[in-house]
Design a protein around this motif. Sequence first.
Motif, PDB file in Angstrom:
ATOM      1  N   VAL A  20     -19.530   6.447   7.901  1.00 35.44           N
ATOM      2  CA  VAL A  20     -19.320   5.208   6.861  1.00 35.44           C
ATOM      3  C   VAL A  20     -18.657   6.078   5.274  1.00 35.44           C
ATOM      4  CG1 VAL A  20     -19.802   2.995   5.606  1.00 35.44           C
ATOM      5  CG2 VAL A  20     -20.424   3.637   7.956  1.00 35.44           C
ATOM      6  N   ALA A  21     -19.940   7.099   4.514  1.00 26.82           N
ATOM      7  CA  ALA A  21     -19.197   7.538   3.809  1.00 26.82           C
ATOM      8  C   ALA A  21     -18.383   8.588   3.832  1.00 26.82           C
ATOM      9  CB  ALA A  21     -20.595   9.009   3.376  1.00 26.82           C
ATOM     10  N   PHE A  22     -17.851   9.300   4.817  1.00 31.11           N
ATOM     11  CA  PHE A  22     -16.390   9.323   5.479  1.00 31.11           C
ATOM     12  C   PHE A  22     -15.100   8.674   5.589  1.00 31.11           C
ATOM     13  CE2 PHE A  22     -19.891  13.071   5.985  1.00 31.11           C
ATOM     14  CZ  PHE A  22     -19.328  13.157   4.818  1.00 31.11           C
ATOM     15  N   GLU A  23     -15.088   7.539   5.389  1.00 22.88           N
ATOM     16  CA  GLU A  23     -14.422   6.369   6.060  1.00 22.88           C
ATOM     17  C   GLU A  23     -12.601   6.567   5.733  1.00 22.88           C
ATOM     18  OE1 GLU A  23     -16.405   2.598   7.593  1.00 22.88           O
ATOM     19  OE2 GLU A  23     -16.134   2.621   6.300  1.00 22.88           O
ATOM     20  N   ALA A  24     -12.808   6.613   4.078  1.00 21.70           N
ATOM     21  CA  ALA A  24     -11.921   6.718   2.893  1.00 21.70           C
ATOM     22  C   ALA A  24     -11.572   8.193   2.686  1.00 21.70           C
ATOM     23  CB  ALA A  24     -11.812   6.264   1.357  1.00 21.70           C
ATOM     24  N   MET A  25     -12.042   8.908   3.736  1.00 23.31           N
ATOM     25  CA  MET A  25     -11.946  10.070   3.189  1.00 23.31           C
ATOM     26  C   MET A  25     -11.504  11.685   4.575  1.00 23.31           C
ATOM     27  SD  MET A  25     -14.969  12.037   1.250  1.00 23.31           S
ATOM     28  CE  MET A  25     -16.159  10.965   0.299  1.00 23.31           C
ATOM     29  N   GLN A  26     -10.111  12.174   4.662  1.00 23.69           N
ATOM     30  CA  GLN A  26      -9.204  13.031   5.537  1.00 23.69           C
ATOM     31  C   GLN A  26     -11.093  14.515   5.648  1.00 23.69           C
ATOM     32  OE1 GLN A  26      -5.937  13.909   5.172  1.00 23.69           O
ATOM     33  NE2 GLN A  26      -5.609  14.715   7.520  1.00 23.69           N
ATOM     34  N   VAL A  27     -11.276  14.330   7.050  1.00 21.78           N
ATOM     35  CA  VAL A  27     -11.910  15.238   7.438  1.00 21.78           C
ATOM     36  C   VAL A  27     -11.765  16.151   7.631  1.00 21.78           C
ATOM     37  CG1 VAL A  27     -13.896  15.908   8.678  1.00 21.78           C
ATOM     38  CG2 VAL A  27     -13.580  13.439   7.900  1.00 21.78           C
ATOM     39  N   VAL A  28     -11.481  17.461   7.572  1.00 26.38           N
ATOM     40  CA  VAL A  28     -10.622  18.996   7.620  1.00 26.38           C
ATOM     41  C   VAL A  28     -11.482  19.585   8.585  1.00 26.38           C
ATOM     42  CG1 VAL A  28      -8.489  18.531   6.066  1.00 26.38           C
ATOM     43  CG2 VAL A  28      -9.983  20.313   5.431  1.00 26.38           C
ATOM     44  N   ASP A  29     -12.796  19.896   8.648  1.00 23.82           N
ATOM     45  CA  ASP A  29     -13.649  20.766   9.706  1.00 23.82           C
ATOM     46  C   ASP A  29     -14.783  20.154   9.041  1.00 23.82           C
ATOM     47  OD1 ASP A  29     -13.566  22.894  10.577  1.00 23.82           O
ATOM     48  OD2 ASP A  29     -13.552  24.561   9.004  1.00 23.82           O
ATOM     49  N   ILE A  30     -15.199  20.770  10.459  1.00 21.41           N
ATOM     50  CA  ILE A  30     -17.192  19.997  10.299  1.00 21.41           C
ATOM     51  C   ILE A  30     -18.212  21.204  11.383  1.00 21.41           C
ATOM     52  CG2 ILE A  30     -18.966  18.370  12.004  1.00 21.41           C
ATOM     53  CD1 ILE A  30     -16.453  16.356  12.069  1.00 21.41           C
ATOM     54  N   VAL A  39     -19.874  18.976   6.323  1.00 22.03           N
ATOM     55  CA  VAL A  39     -18.029  18.349   6.811  1.00 22.03           C
ATOM     56  C   VAL A  39     -17.455  19.122   5.350  1.00 22.03           C
ATOM     57  CG1 VAL A  39     -17.122  16.677   6.079  1.00 22.03           C
ATOM     58  CG2 VAL A  39     -18.756  16.633   7.662  1.00 22.03           C
ATOM     59  N   ALA A  40     -16.300  19.798   5.748  1.00 14.68           N
ATOM     60  CA  ALA A  40     -15.346  19.868   4.130  1.00 14.68           C
ATOM     61  C   ALA A  40     -13.861  18.590   4.664  1.00 14.68           C
ATOM     62  CB  ALA A  40     -14.685  21.357   4.852  1.00 14.68           C
ATOM     63  N   THR A  41     -13.650  17.935   3.186  1.00 11.10           N
ATOM     64  CA  THR A  41     -12.544  17.391   3.821  1.00 11.10           C
ATOM     65  C   THR A  41     -10.990  17.579   2.800  1.00 11.10           C
ATOM     66  OG1 THR A  41     -13.027  16.577   1.128  1.00 11.10           O
ATOM     67  CG2 THR A  41     -14.300  15.523   2.856  1.00 11.10           C
ATOM     68  N   SER A  42     -10.218  17.071   3.027  1.00  5.26           N
ATOM     69  CA  SER A  42      -9.085  17.368   2.974  1.00  5.26           C
ATOM     70  C   SER A  42      -9.085  18.025   1.152  1.00  5.26           C
ATOM     71  CB  SER A  42      -7.752  16.526   3.060  1.00  5.26           C
ATOM     72  OG  SER A  42      -8.020  15.308   2.026  1.00  5.26           O
ATOM     73  N   ASN A  43      -9.108  17.575   0.350  1.00  4.86           N
ATOM     74  CA  ASN A  43      -9.597  17.300  -0.983  1.00  4.86           C
ATOM     75  C   ASN A  43     -10.104  18.716  -1.909  1.00  4.86           C
ATOM     76  OD1 ASN A  43     -11.684  16.704  -1.132  1.00  4.86           O
ATOM     77  ND2 ASN A  43     -11.806  15.344  -2.552  1.00  4.86           N
ATOM     78  N   GLY A  44     -11.227  19.355  -0.430  1.00  2.00           N
ATOM     79  CA  GLY A  44     -11.584  20.566  -1.061  1.00  2.00           C
ATOM     80  C   GLY A  44     -13.324  20.141  -0.431  1.00  2.00           C
TER      81      GLY A  44
END
Length: 70
Positions: A20-30, A39-44
């Motif tokens: 749920v914590a990442f529903e509004a984010m784009q995960v780019v790496d795990i 987890v890394a997201t698209s905004n760094g």
Amino acid sequence: AQDYAVLAREESVGIPRTVVAFEAMQVVDIAMGELFCVVATSNGSVFGWGKNDVGQCGTGDRISVGKPKL
């Protein structure tokens, strides 16, 4: 693994579910270890959670983390 909240969920699940914590984010790496996740997201942003006895969650301390922490 549930003891350290590796799934970032309070209940046990037998099938893949959205964190749920990442529903509004784009995960780019795990990255995952036996008892932790990062987890890394698209905004760094980088989030870590799980067992953290040697700092593996990258939170700057050695306290285990139950939910994703920036």
